[in-house]
Structures are given as structure tokens and as C-alpha cells.
Scaffold this motif. Structure first.
Motif, PDB file in Angstrom:
ATOM      1  N   GLU A 291       0.828  -1.203   0.000  1.00 23.46           N
ATOM      2  CA  GLU A 291       0.000   0.000   0.000  1.00 23.46           C
ATOM      3  C   GLU A 291       0.871   1.264   0.000  1.00 23.46           C
ATOM      4  O   GLU A 291       0.520   2.277  -0.622  1.00 23.46           O
ATOM      5  CB  GLU A 291      -0.926   0.013   1.221  1.00 23.46           C
ATOM      6  N   GLY A 292       2.008   1.212   0.678  1.00 20.46           N
ATOM      7  CA  GLY A 292       2.926   2.337   0.657  1.00 20.46           C
ATOM      8  C   GLY A 292       3.495   2.577  -0.727  1.00 20.46           C
ATOM      9  O   GLY A 292       3.691   3.731  -1.143  1.00 20.46           O
ATOM     10  N   ILE A 293       3.755   1.500  -1.459  1.00 17.01           N
ATOM     11  CA  ILE A 293       4.255   1.635  -2.832  1.00 17.01           C
ATOM     12  C   ILE A 293       3.149   2.164  -3.740  1.00 17.01           C
ATOM     13  O   ILE A 293       3.394   3.001  -4.619  1.00 17.01           O
ATOM     14  CB  ILE A 293       4.808   0.291  -3.334  1.00 17.01           C
ATOM     15  N   ASP A 294       1.920   1.713  -3.516  1.00 20.27           N
ATOM     16  CA  ASP A 294       0.783   2.243  -4.288  1.00 20.27           C
ATOM     17  C   ASP A 294       0.733   3.768  -4.194  1.00 20.27           C
ATOM     18  O   ASP A 294       0.530   4.466  -5.199  1.00 20.27           O
ATOM     19  CB  ASP A 294      -0.544   1.687  -3.757  1.00 20.27           C
ATOM     20  N   ALA A 295       0.905   4.280  -2.974  1.00 21.35           N
ATOM     21  CA  ALA A 295       0.817   5.729  -2.762  1.00 21.35           C
ATOM     22  C   ALA A 295       1.918   6.465  -3.517  1.00 21.35           C
ATOM     23  O   ALA A 295       1.685   7.522  -4.114  1.00 21.35           O
ATOM     24  CB  ALA A 295       0.885   6.046  -1.265  1.00 21.35           C
ATOM     25  N   LEU A 296       3.138   5.908  -3.511  1.00 20.54           N
ATOM     26  CA  LEU A 296       4.241   6.548  -4.229  1.00 20.54           C
ATOM     27  C   LEU A 296       4.049   6.445  -5.739  1.00 20.54           C
ATOM     28  O   LEU A 296       4.410   7.363  -6.485  1.00 20.54           O
ATOM     29  CB  LEU A 296       5.559   5.903  -3.822  1.00 20.54           C
ATOM     30  N   ALA A 297       3.481   5.343  -6.202  1.00 22.03           N
ATOM     31  CA  ALA A 297       3.205   5.191  -7.636  1.00 22.03           C
ATOM     32  C   ALA A 297       2.213   6.251  -8.097  1.00 22.03           C
ATOM     33  O   ALA A 297       2.361   6.850  -9.169  1.00 22.03           O
ATOM     34  CB  ALA A 297       2.682   3.787  -7.929  1.00 22.03           C
ATOM     35  N   ARG A 298       1.192   6.483  -7.292  1.00 20.47           N
ATOM     36  CA  ARG A 298       0.204   7.502  -7.635  1.00 20.47           C
ATOM     37  C   ARG A 298       0.843   8.894  -7.633  1.00 20.47           C
ATOM     38  O   ARG A 298       0.619   9.693  -8.544  1.00 20.47           O
ATOM     39  CB  ARG A 298      -0.963   7.468  -6.642  1.00 20.47           C
ATOM     40  N   ARG A 299       1.650   9.194  -6.603  1.00 23.03           N
ATOM     41  CA  ARG A 299       2.289  10.505  -6.514  1.00 23.03           C
ATOM     42  C   ARG A 299       3.193  10.759  -7.713  1.00 23.03           C
ATOM     43  O   ARG A 299       3.196  11.854  -8.291  1.00 23.03           O
ATOM     44  CB  ARG A 299       3.114  10.601  -5.225  1.00 23.03           C
ATOM     45  N   ALA A 300       3.975   9.740  -8.109  1.00 23.18           N
ATOM     46  CA  ALA A 300       4.887   9.899  -9.243  1.00 23.18           C
ATOM     47  C   ALA A 300       4.116  10.193 -10.528  1.00 23.18           C
ATOM     48  O   ALA A 300       4.496  11.076 -11.307  1.00 23.18           O
ATOM     49  CB  ALA A 300       5.732   8.637  -9.405  1.00 23.18           C
ATOM     50  N   ARG A 301       3.031   9.447 -10.747  1.00 21.37           N
ATOM     51  CA  ARG A 301       2.219   9.685 -11.941  1.00 21.37           C
ATOM     52  C   ARG A 301       1.627  11.089 -11.930  1.00 21.37           C
ATOM     53  O   ARG A 301       1.677  11.804 -12.947  1.00 21.37           O
ATOM     54  CB  ARG A 301       1.087   8.650 -12.025  1.00 21.37           C
ATOM     55  N   GLU A 302       1.084  11.495 -10.809  1.00 22.83           N
ATOM     56  CA  GLU A 302       0.457  12.813 -10.737  1.00 22.83           C
ATOM     57  C   GLU A 302       1.477  13.925 -10.963  1.00 22.83           C
ATOM     58  O   GLU A 302       1.171  14.939 -11.611  1.00 22.83           O
ATOM     59  CB  GLU A 302      -0.243  12.984  -9.390  1.00 22.83           C
ATOM     60  N   TYR A 303       2.702  13.737 -10.446  1.00 26.75           N
ATOM     61  CA  TYR A 303       3.731  14.761 -10.650  1.00 26.75           C
ATOM     62  C   TYR A 303       4.063  14.899 -12.136  1.00 26.75           C
ATOM     63  O   TYR A 303       4.084  16.014 -12.677  1.00 26.75           O
ATOM     64  CB  TYR A 303       4.986  14.409  -9.855  1.00 26.75           C
ATOM     65  N   VAL A 304       4.330  13.780 -12.815  1.00 29.72           N
ATOM     66  CA  VAL A 304       4.730  13.856 -14.219  1.00 29.72           C
ATOM     67  C   VAL A 304       3.560  14.305 -15.082  1.00 29.72           C
ATOM     68  O   VAL A 304       3.734  15.068 -16.041  1.00 29.72           O
ATOM     69  CB  VAL A 304       5.310  12.512 -14.696  1.00 29.72           C
ATOM     70  N   GLN A 305       2.349  13.885 -14.759  1.00 33.46           N
ATOM     71  CA  GLN A 305       1.188  14.377 -15.494  1.00 33.46           C
ATOM     72  C   GLN A 305       1.049  15.889 -15.348  1.00 33.46           C
ATOM     73  O   GLN A 305       0.671  16.589 -16.308  1.00 33.46           O
ATOM     74  CB  GLN A 305      -0.088  13.685 -15.012  1.00 33.46           C
ATOM     75  N   SER A 306       1.381  16.410 -14.171  1.00 29.22           N
ATOM     76  CA  SER A 306       1.346  17.855 -13.962  1.00 29.22           C
ATOM     77  C   SER A 306       2.387  18.556 -14.821  1.00 29.22           C
ATOM     78  O   SER A 306       2.124  19.610 -15.411  1.00 29.22           O
ATOM     79  CB  SER A 306       1.575  18.177 -12.478  1.00 29.22           C
TER      80      SER A 306
END
Length: 319
Positions: A291-306
Motif C-alpha cells: 500500500e505504501g508503494i501504491d501511494a508513491l506510484a500515484r504521486r509519481a504519476r500525478e507529478y509527471v502528469q502535472s
């Protein structure tokens, strides 16, 4: 001196400051601007299963989907439910196994777009093993096979010979072999571009790994990508810090300016996977739960999408 000690000494001597200064002024040779003449690039956000290596592959896939990804890249190994490390896809597995794994991915809503060869280009058996990987990728409907050389220099002729041998096979199978920066013969984009020119086959192109360029070579990836941008078909998304600790990390946590890195490929007219290889925070331990990795995966995607969204908005403004 150990390589990381050497890089640390360079950082202490002011290398990081010089890289930052170059990025700030936006050093971009004319080759980068020339790529900006096409239609907008269609980006695909694909998380590698690699960050989930400590957990079963099925958990990686469900976590990647839950983190908001529509695309996936197969990593190297995963622990099974018994705690044993196993290949995500064994190099000796029949193509039917790759097709079955691809169906599992698609049933979850994930389209597989890339897989690792897991074979160094200099190895004596590299040509045959890469042909096996090409057959697996073709059976799975995966367009890109990712490969690279050893982190030490040497055996350049073997690298070129292997890629010349497998390029036609890749084209016939509808697969493109992508080399990426990994030290040695493939240390920088400029070096990879030289290899691609010598191979001279449309079946061989590049996946740009800015984190490895800065990590292994202490070389500015913003200047480097301008030397090879016409060969880039995908990105291995990661970042890197030289200070206060020398380590790779997730995008936005390091010293690489992703706005400057991605700007040269905004108008290639291509469909280009952005494959998230490292999503972790620097300085702190990696998550002990999926679950901790899930959160970082989401954050990374959102950053690059931004980042991509900002660059697209800038390009849409009237001159």
C-alpha cells in the motif's frame, strides 16, 4: 576509490551546482528544437512492476491499476507467496506464457507496453536470448523491449553485433528494441545514439533514462538528451540526487528538471510511453507494505502528469 565515493567527491566539488546552472539557463542545442515541429506527442503513463519486487506480481498489477495507471511495464523479479524471488517472465518461457500474462494485465485494465530483456547486450548468448524476448513481446502484444549493456565499458563490437542481428527480427515481429543509458557502452544518450547510427535498423531505438545519466556519469541529462532526442521512443522515469546522499529516487524528489527534460519531445507525433522505474523517496526507508508503494506510484504519476500538462498548456498559448 568506489564509484559512489568518486561521485560524492565530484558533488562536493560543485558538480551539482554546475548542473543546476546549466539547467537554469536551458542549454539546448539546435537538435532539440528540430524535434518540436511535429504533431503533439501522445504520452502513455506506465508503471513498472519493478518497484513492487518485494511482493507478488499479481499484487503489483492490482496496485498499479489502483494507483491510476492504464499501462504497465514488466519488471525483473518478484517474490512469490512463499517468499522466493522469481522472474516476472523467464527468458526461457514459451511465448504463450507471455501472452497469458498480457491477458491478465488487460483483464485488470492495464495495457502492457514494455518488458525488460534482463540480458546484457555483451553476453555471448545475448542474440539468442533477445530473440526469445522478442517472440515473447510479440505474443503479448508488447511494442517495446528494453535492454542495455553492462555498467563497465568494453565489448562495444558485441553490443553493435547483437543489435544488428536482432533488429530485423524485432521489426518483423512488430517490436522495437530500446537501448537505455546504463553506464559502459550505453552510458549517455550521445553514446546510445552512436550505437543506433552504427546499427542502422529501425527496429532499434532508445528509451531515455535521465536518472542513470546523472547517477553513473555525473552528466547533465538536459544537455545530453538534445544530442539524441530524435532516437527517443520512451522514457525510463526516475530522478537522482547527489546530495545529501547519492541515490536514485522518484521523479520530483531529485535534481533533474523534468520540465526541461520532457520539453524537447512534446511534439514528436509519436505515442511515447513514460515508464516509471523508480518512484521512491530519497533518504528514508522504502515502504514495507504494498500500500505504501501504491501511494508513491500515484504521486509519481500525478507529478509527471502535472509537468506534461504544464508543457502542453504553454505550447497551446498564442505566440
Amino acid at each position: 576509490m568506489h564509484r559512489r565515493e568518486f561521485l560524492g567527491a565530484l558533488a562536493a566539488s560543485g558538480l551539482a551546482s554546475r548542473l543546476e546552472a546549466r539547467s537554469r539557463v536551458g542549454e539546448q542545442p539546435a537538435a532539440a528544437a528540430a524535434v518540436s515541429a511535429g504533431a503533439p506527442t501522445r504520452f502513455q503513463y506506465a508503471c513498472m512492476t519493478l518497484p513492487y519486487a518485494a511482493f507478488p506480481l499479481d499484487r503489483a498489477l492490482t496496485g498499479i491499476r489502483a494507483a491510476g495507471y492504464d499501462h504497465v511495464a514488466w519488471g525483473v523479479t518478484h517474490k512469490d507467496t512463499g517468499g522466493q524471488q522469481r522472474p516476472a517472465m523467464d527468458v526461457a518461457a514459451p511465448p504463450s506464457e507471455a501472452a497469458a500474462l498480457a491477458r491478465r494485465c488487460r483483464d485488470l485494465g492495464l495495457t502492457p507496453v514494455m518488458m525488460f530483456s534482463t540480458v546484457f547486450l555483451e553476453e555471448p548468448n545475448a542474440t539468442d536470448d533477445h530473440r526469445r524476448r522478442i517472440a515473447q513481446a510479440a505474443a503479448a502484444g508488447i511494442p517495446y523491449l528494453l535492454t542495455f549493456g553492462r555498467t563497465r565499458p568494453g565489448e562495444y563490437e558485441r553490443v553493435v553485433a547483437c543489435l544488428k542481428a536482432i533488429g530485423p527480427d524485432a521489426r518483423k515481429a512488430g517490436v522495437t528494441v530500446l537501448i537505455k543509458q546504463h553506464g559502459g557502452n550505453t552510458a549517455t544518450g550521445a553514446m546510445c545514439a552512436r550505437i543506433i547510427r552504427e546499427v542502422g535498423d529501425e527496429g532499434v531505438r532508445m528509451c531515455y533514462d535521465a536518472g542513470n545519466v546523472l547517477d553513473y556519469e555525473s552528466h547533465d541529462p538536459i544537455a545530453d538528451i538534445a544530442t539524441c532526442v530524435g532516437d527517443v521512443r520512451a522514457f525510463a522515469i526516475k530522478d537522482h540526487r547527489d546530495w545529501p546522499k547519492d541515490e536514485d529516487c522518484g521523479p520530483g524528489f531529485g535534481e533533474i528538471d523534468h520540465y526541461r527534460l520532457l520539453q524537447p519531445v512534446m511534439r514528436t507525433g509519436l505515442t511515447m510511453p513514460l515508464v516509471f522505474e523508480n518512484i521512491f523517496e530519497p533518504l528514508v526507508p522504502r515502504p514495507s507494505t504494498p500500500e505504501g508503494i501504491d501511494a508513491l506510484a500515484r504521486r509519481a504519476r500525478e507529478y509527471v502528469q502535472s509537468v506534461i500538462g504544464g508543457l502542453q498548456a504553454q505550447a497551446a498559448r498564442p505566440a
